[in-house]
Scaffold this motif. Structure first.
Motif, mmCIF file in Angstrom:
data_model
loop_
_atom_site.group_PDB
_atom_site.id
_atom_site.type_symbol
_atom_site.label_atom_id
_atom_site.label_comp_id
_atom_site.label_asym_id
_atom_site.label_seq_id
_atom_site.Cartn_x
_atom_site.Cartn_y
_atom_site.Cartn_z
ATOM 1 N N PRO A 63 11.957 -15.931 -7.005
ATOM 2 C CA PRO A 63 11.577 -15.000 -5.901
ATOM 3 C C PRO A 63 10.634 -15.342 -5.080
ATOM 4 C CG PRO A 63 10.580 -14.471 -8.099
ATOM 5 C CD PRO A 63 11.570 -15.534 -8.356
ATOM 6 N N ALA A 64 9.815 -16.712 -5.223
ATOM 7 C CA ALA A 64 9.076 -16.845 -4.136
ATOM 8 C C ALA A 64 9.774 -17.628 -3.009
ATOM 9 C CB ALA A 64 7.773 -18.056 -4.895
ATOM 10 N N GLU A 65 10.706 -18.213 -3.452
ATOM 11 C CA GLU A 65 11.705 -18.850 -2.314
ATOM 12 C C GLU A 65 12.447 -17.906 -1.716
ATOM 13 O OE1 GLU A 65 11.890 -21.851 -1.689
ATOM 14 O OE2 GLU A 65 10.493 -22.685 -3.307
ATOM 15 N N LEU A 66 12.863 -16.626 -2.367
ATOM 16 C CA LEU A 66 13.578 -15.734 -1.806
ATOM 17 C C LEU A 66 12.654 -14.999 -0.651
ATOM 18 C CD1 LEU A 66 15.714 -13.442 -1.119
ATOM 19 C CD2 LEU A 66 14.777 -12.082 -3.193
ATOM 20 N N ARG A 67 11.378 -14.799 -0.969
ATOM 21 C CA ARG A 67 10.325 -14.196 -0.150
ATOM 22 C C ARG A 67 10.316 -15.088 1.267
ATOM 23 N NH1 ARG A 67 7.974 -9.874 -1.068
ATOM 24 N NH2 ARG A 67 6.300 -9.167 0.224
ATOM 25 N N ALA A 68 10.173 -16.144 0.842
ATOM 26 C CA ALA A 68 9.980 -17.122 2.052
ATOM 27 C C ALA A 68 11.114 -17.293 2.859
ATOM 28 C CB ALA A 68 9.549 -18.262 1.620
ATOM 29 N N LEU A 69 12.248 -17.097 2.256
ATOM 30 C CA LEU A 69 13.553 -17.185 3.204
ATOM 31 C C LEU A 69 13.653 -15.624 3.837
ATOM 32 C CD1 LEU A 69 16.489 -18.245 3.581
ATOM 33 C CD2 LEU A 69 17.120 -16.840 1.610
ATOM 34 N N ALA A 105 0.824 -1.342 -0.052
ATOM 35 C CA ALA A 105 -0.099 -0.118 0.069
ATOM 36 C C ALA A 105 0.717 1.221 -0.133
ATOM 37 C CB ALA A 105 -0.747 -0.073 1.117
ATOM 38 N N VAL A 106 0.395 2.149 -0.748
ATOM 39 C CA VAL A 106 1.058 3.386 -0.765
ATOM 40 C C VAL A 106 1.488 3.833 0.557
ATOM 41 C CG1 VAL A 106 1.150 5.853 -1.447
ATOM 42 C CG2 VAL A 106 0.477 4.077 -3.083
ATOM 43 N N GLY A 107 2.467 4.414 0.966
ATOM 44 C CA GLY A 107 2.767 4.997 2.443
ATOM 45 C C GLY A 107 3.423 3.903 3.333
ATOM 46 N N GLN A 108 3.239 2.506 3.073
ATOM 47 C CA GLN A 108 3.754 1.646 3.754
ATOM 48 C C GLN A 108 5.174 1.488 4.186
ATOM 49 O OE1 GLN A 108 2.637 -2.320 2.218
ATOM 50 N NE2 GLN A 108 2.465 -3.331 4.047
ATOM 51 N N GLU A 109 5.674 1.273 5.216
ATOM 52 C CA GLU A 109 6.973 1.108 5.475
ATOM 53 C C GLU A 109 7.590 -0.096 5.035
ATOM 54 O OE1 GLU A 109 7.987 2.237 9.705
ATOM 55 O OE2 GLU A 109 7.678 4.453 9.090
ATOM 56 N N VAL A 110 8.564 -0.177 4.358
ATOM 57 C CA VAL A 110 9.166 -1.355 3.808
ATOM 58 C C VAL A 110 10.678 -1.271 3.861
ATOM 59 C CG1 VAL A 110 7.038 -1.694 2.059
ATOM 60 C CG2 VAL A 110 8.859 -0.365 1.266
ATOM 61 N N ALA A 111 11.449 -2.501 3.339
ATOM 62 C CA ALA A 111 12.628 -2.667 2.861
ATOM 63 C C ALA A 111 12.510 -3.548 1.970
ATOM 64 C CB ALA A 111 13.687 -3.402 4.088
ATOM 65 N N ALA A 112 13.686 -3.111 0.770
ATOM 66 C CA ALA A 112 13.439 -3.609 -0.655
ATOM 67 C C ALA A 112 14.730 -4.082 -1.134
ATOM 68 C CB ALA A 112 12.712 -2.669 -1.427
ATOM 69 N N LEU A 113 15.005 -5.321 -2.087
ATOM 70 C CA LEU A 113 16.152 -5.523 -2.462
ATOM 71 C C LEU A 113 15.876 -5.073 -3.946
ATOM 72 C CD1 LEU A 113 18.788 -7.353 -2.464
ATOM 73 C CD2 LEU A 113 17.274 -9.094 -3.325
ATOM 74 N N THR A 114 16.897 -4.339 -4.405
ATOM 75 C CA THR A 114 16.551 -3.784 -5.899
ATOM 76 C C THR A 114 17.835 -4.399 -6.755
ATOM 77 O OG1 THR A 114 18.466 -1.997 -5.504
ATOM 78 C CG2 THR A 114 16.101 -1.819 -4.850
ATOM 79 N N GLU A 115 17.934 -4.105 -8.111
ATOM 80 C CA GLU A 115 18.874 -4.584 -8.949
ATOM 81 C C GLU A 115 19.738 -3.164 -9.498
ATOM 82 O OE1 GLU A 115 17.582 -7.240 -12.247
ATOM 83 O OE2 GLU A 115 16.168 -8.170 -10.888
ATOM 84 N N ALA A 119 7.930 -6.039 -6.836
ATOM 85 C CA ALA A 119 7.054 -6.274 -5.718
ATOM 86 C C ALA A 119 7.363 -7.502 -4.940
ATOM 87 C CB ALA A 119 5.579 -6.523 -6.133
ATOM 88 N N ALA A 120 8.053 -8.422 -5.650
ATOM 89 C CA ALA A 120 8.418 -9.659 -4.819
ATOM 90 C C ALA A 120 9.592 -9.531 -4.110
ATOM 91 C CB ALA A 120 8.668 -10.822 -6.001
ATOM 92 N N THR A 121 10.303 -8.527 -4.192
ATOM 93 C CA THR A 121 11.347 -8.396 -3.309
ATOM 94 C C THR A 121 11.107 -7.002 -2.476
ATOM 95 O OG1 THR A 121 12.653 -7.083 -5.019
ATOM 96 C CG2 THR A 121 12.928 -9.354 -4.810
ATOM 97 N N VAL A 122 10.087 -6.688 -2.186
ATOM 98 C CA VAL A 122 9.601 -5.433 -1.312
ATOM 99 C C VAL A 122 8.715 -6.096 -0.274
ATOM 100 C CG1 VAL A 122 8.312 -3.488 -1.059
ATOM 101 C CG2 VAL A 122 9.361 -3.844 -3.399
ATOM 102 N N PHE A 123 9.573 -5.835 1.156
ATOM 103 C CA PHE A 123 8.949 -6.627 2.146
ATOM 104 C C PHE A 123 8.633 -5.493 3.321
ATOM 105 C CE2 PHE A 123 12.893 -8.554 0.333
ATOM 106 C CZ PHE A 123 12.477 -9.665 -0.099
#
Length: 324
Positions: A270-276, A79-89, A101-105
């Motif tokens: 990416p699904a495995e990364l998200r679970a990890l 959601a817009v405004g949500q606090e997150v951490a993210a892995l980028t390329e 989005a799969a690497t935004v947590f």
């Protein structure tokens, strides 16, 4: 927006602060108003050697914390405004970054944005090395190269929490050794380590060796393994030729060698990364792991952050302070 980019490869001085267009998220992506950006050794290799740089000019950086700015098509769970951490390329040395989005947590309860910026690359990497790839069992011994760095700091704590019988580290200076001993390590060797590891383990060697260096260091780590030991390569900081291991090294003692790259996993599974990552973030939320921020720089001072990390004198995690 402000961004730090490279237009040519070289030393820290090629990092230049520029005015850039604000990126918009595409389908399956989110943009983030960046609060903090993590500094990683991979950023130094990108700047100096073109590591994972598709083209110049290029904005480096692999991890951010901040608030969701905009969401692309087909994205759910953010959601817009949500606090997150993210892995980028790439693109993290900027006031706005885009990530898949799969690497935004979303941040766990109790984790602030400053702490969150230390997590996206370091914590899942360390968790995978200990549990998923390394499969450390209670009572086993582990050897970690770069024990005072970001990943090394977390590895010592995770190995201790997993019930390791001995947690051994390798660093480049006495100051780093003292730091590592405060973060889960039983013994820390400065510089050379092969004979010292054998002596510390009664001649047996270690069950698990974790190596981000490559080259001669990887070979020495392999030689430090006990019967049925495992080695996990997770980087090539030495820029040595890619390693090769075959029957002569593995057969006599039943050794195994594997590899791990969180950036590659983000692309291929990416699904495995998200679970990890969700499992890994839980270790910070419950207080079993901490990663100290040992230096913080303004975005415009990214060259100074690179100089500090490149001097191999830093410990823990370095951050760039980007937003409010």
């Amino acid at each position: 927006m402000r961004a730090v980019q490279i237009e040519e490869y070289g030393g820290p001085e090629v990092l230049r602060t520029v005015e850039a267009q604000v990126p918009e998220p595409g389908p399956g992506q989110a943009s983030i108003d960046v609060a903090y950006t993590g500094v990683n050794f991979a950023d130094l290799k990108a700047r100096a050697e073109g590591y994972r740089v598709p083209a110049l000019p290029f904005v480096p950086g692999l991890e951010v914390s901040g608030r969701v700015r905009a969401i692309g098509a087909h994205v759910t769970g953010l959601a817009v405004g949500q606090e997150v951490a993210a892995l980028t390329e790439g693109g993290a040395y900027a006031e706005v970054a885009v990530a898949e989005a799969a690497t935004v947590f979303p941040l766990p309860d109790g984790v602030d944005l400053r702490t969150a910026a230390t997590l996206p690359t370091v914590l899942p990497t360390a968790y995978a090395l200990v549990h998923t790839v390394g499969r450390l069992q209670p009572g086993e011994t582990v050897l970690v190269q770069g024990a005072a760095g970001g990943v090394g700091t977390v590895l010592g704590q995770l190995a201790r929490a997993a019930g390791a019988g001995g947690v051994h580290g390798v660093v480049s200076s006495a100051a780093k050794a003292a730091y590592a001993l405060d973060h889960g390590y039983d013994r820390v060797f400065v510089g050379t380590f092969a004979d010292e590891v054998r002596a510390a383990t009664g001649g047996r060697g270690v069950d698990l060796a974790l190596d981000p260096v490559g080259g001669d260091t990887l070979r020495a780590s392999l030689a430090s393994l006990a019967p049925f030991g495992r080695l996990v390569s997770f980087g090539n900081a030495s820029s040595a030729q890619p390693w090769q291991v075959g029957q002569p090294e593995l057969y006599p003692l039943g050794l195994s060698v594997s590899g791990f790259s969180i950036l590659t996993l983000a692309r291929t599974a990416p699904a495995e990364l998200r679970a990890l990552t969700e499992r890994a973030f839980g270790t910070v939320a419950d207080g079993s792991v901490t990663l100290p921020v040992t230096a913080e720089f303004a975005l415009k001072d990214a060259p100074e952050a690179h100089r500090l990390m490149g001097a191999r004198t830093s410990t823990g995690k370095l951050l760039l302070r980007v937003g409010d």
